[in-house]
Design an enzyme around this catalytic site. Sequence first.
Site, PDB file in Angstrom:
ATOM      1  N   LYS A 149      36.072  53.385  35.139  1.00 33.47           N
ATOM      2  CA  LYS A 149      35.881  52.222  36.046  1.00 33.47           C
ATOM      3  C   LYS A 149      36.255  52.679  37.655  1.00 33.47           C
ATOM      4  O   LYS A 149      37.331  53.228  37.781  1.00 33.47           O
ATOM      5  CB  LYS A 149      36.750  50.957  35.777  1.00 33.47           C
ATOM      6  CG  LYS A 149      36.849  49.769  36.710  1.00 33.47           C
ATOM      7  CD  LYS A 149      37.726  48.897  36.233  1.00 33.47           C
ATOM      8  CE  LYS A 149      37.798  47.853  37.479  1.00 33.47           C
ATOM      9  NZ  LYS A 149      38.732  46.609  36.987  1.00 33.47           N
ATOM     10  N   TYR A 192      41.136  55.400  40.563  1.00 33.66           N
ATOM     11  CA  TYR A 192      41.223  55.069  41.969  1.00 33.66           C
ATOM     12  C   TYR A 192      41.901  56.278  42.829  1.00 33.66           C
ATOM     13  O   TYR A 192      43.018  56.456  42.578  1.00 33.66           O
ATOM     14  CB  TYR A 192      42.023  53.803  42.335  1.00 33.66           C
ATOM     15  CG  TYR A 192      41.487  52.543  41.487  1.00 33.66           C
ATOM     16  CD1 TYR A 192      39.980  52.440  41.447  1.00 33.66           C
ATOM     17  CD2 TYR A 192      42.161  51.494  41.191  1.00 33.66           C
ATOM     18  CE1 TYR A 192      39.503  51.284  40.836  1.00 33.66           C
ATOM     19  CE2 TYR A 192      41.573  50.355  40.595  1.00 33.66           C
ATOM     20  CZ  TYR A 192      40.319  50.110  40.383  1.00 33.66           C
ATOM     21  OH  TYR A 192      39.698  49.003  40.026  1.00 33.66           O
TER      22      TYR A 192
HETATM   23  P1  FBP Z   1      38.386  42.628  40.422  1.00 37.08           P
HETATM   24  O1  FBP Z   1      36.877  42.501  39.979  1.00 37.08           O
HETATM   25  O2  FBP Z   1      38.973  41.007  40.690  1.00 37.08           O
HETATM   26  O3  FBP Z   1      38.438  43.388  41.675  1.00 37.08           O
HETATM   27  O4  FBP Z   1      39.272  43.289  39.266  1.00 37.08           O
HETATM   28  C1  FBP Z   1      38.973  44.773  39.132  1.00 37.08           C
HETATM   29  C2  FBP Z   1      40.350  45.424  39.249  1.00 37.08           C
HETATM   30  O5  FBP Z   1      40.089  46.992  38.990  1.00 37.08           O
HETATM   31  C3  FBP Z   1      41.455  44.812  38.416  1.00 37.08           C
HETATM   32  O6  FBP Z   1      41.565  45.224  37.113  1.00 37.08           O
HETATM   33  C4  FBP Z   1      42.694  45.357  38.961  1.00 37.08           C
HETATM   34  O7  FBP Z   1      43.822  44.334  38.709  1.00 37.08           O
HETATM   35  C5  FBP Z   1      42.295  45.185  40.417  1.00 37.08           C
HETATM   36  O8  FBP Z   1      40.798  45.371  40.497  1.00 37.08           O
HETATM   37  C6  FBP Z   1      42.985  46.400  41.210  1.00 37.08           C
HETATM   38  O9  FBP Z   1      42.654  46.198  42.374  1.00 37.08           O
HETATM   39  P2  FBP Z   1      43.171  47.147  43.587  1.00 37.08           P
HETATM   40  O10 FBP Z   1      42.176  47.988  44.058  1.00 37.08           O
HETATM   41  O11 FBP Z   1      43.842  46.286  44.584  1.00 37.08           O
HETATM   42  O12 FBP Z   1      44.432  48.009  42.809  1.00 37.08           O
END
Ligand code: FBP
Length: 254
Positions: A178, A147
């Site tokens: 991911k 991310y």
């Molecule tokens: P969701 O499908 O509920 O969005 O989950 C995916 C995920 O990557 C989780 O594994 C993690 O807890 C969350 O989203 C992290 O989201 P953020 O972008 O808020 O950090």
Amino acid sequence: MRANEVHLGKIVKDGKVLILAMDQGMEHGPTDFDSRNINPEYVCEIASKGGFTGFAVQKGIAKHYKENYSGKVPLVLKLNGKTNIVPKDEAYSPPVATVKEAVALGADAIGYTIYVGSPMEAQMFREFGAIEKEAHDFGLVCVVWAYPRGKYVKEEKSKEMVAYAARVALELGADIVKVNYPGSVDAMKWVVASAGKCRVISAGGSKQPEAEFLQKVRDIMSAGAVGLAVGRNVWQHEEPLRMAKEIRKIIFGE
Ligand code: FBP
């Protein structure tokens, strides 16, 4: 079948991936839950019966609820995590579990979040570098939640930033990356191209109307991604197992 398919083992089925994520209790807090899914046993049952190729949780859930999922769905143990109480500017997710703990818990894969572009990026790269080596030495698959985040990142979900994060995951040795969906099929195609032989899966995101979410899954797959790591759009759904089935139809063509 690609050359490293065997190595990826149970996490990949017919070249595709469908992981149920339930680390949101730590990442977002109990605000994501209602009176049903606040109980990890409820989500473990969805993970066990929903045809998932992996279940991504922190070690406390993995240990306390082992009997509820073990042997029914492969474990993806998250080895780092943080709350969203801390400000995003210095985005950092510290290691909270080890590869040896993942092995002891019977995990097939480890999950690790890296905030690309964060002021803490160097430390996260170093920590993941050691974890990636050890995990691969034990034959575990490495799934990186990549991310773009932190004070230097202007647009976390722009095509260029998501593609950059995916490329970083490839270059750091991830098997599966991911990413957040960058908003269009074309943008996602560029993300997939940037990730090379590292397979791309998409996060689900916050809960959407069913038809809208399923169209997003179709778009994700048509861009060349191999699947999803989804949480809220399944376990917040009124009928989670039916929703899982709808997603499986798209990903595995069932
Ligand atoms: P969701 O499908 O509920 O969005 O989950 C995916 C995920 O990557 C989780 O594994 C993690 O807890 C969350 O989203 C992290 O989201 P953020 O972008 O808020 O950090």
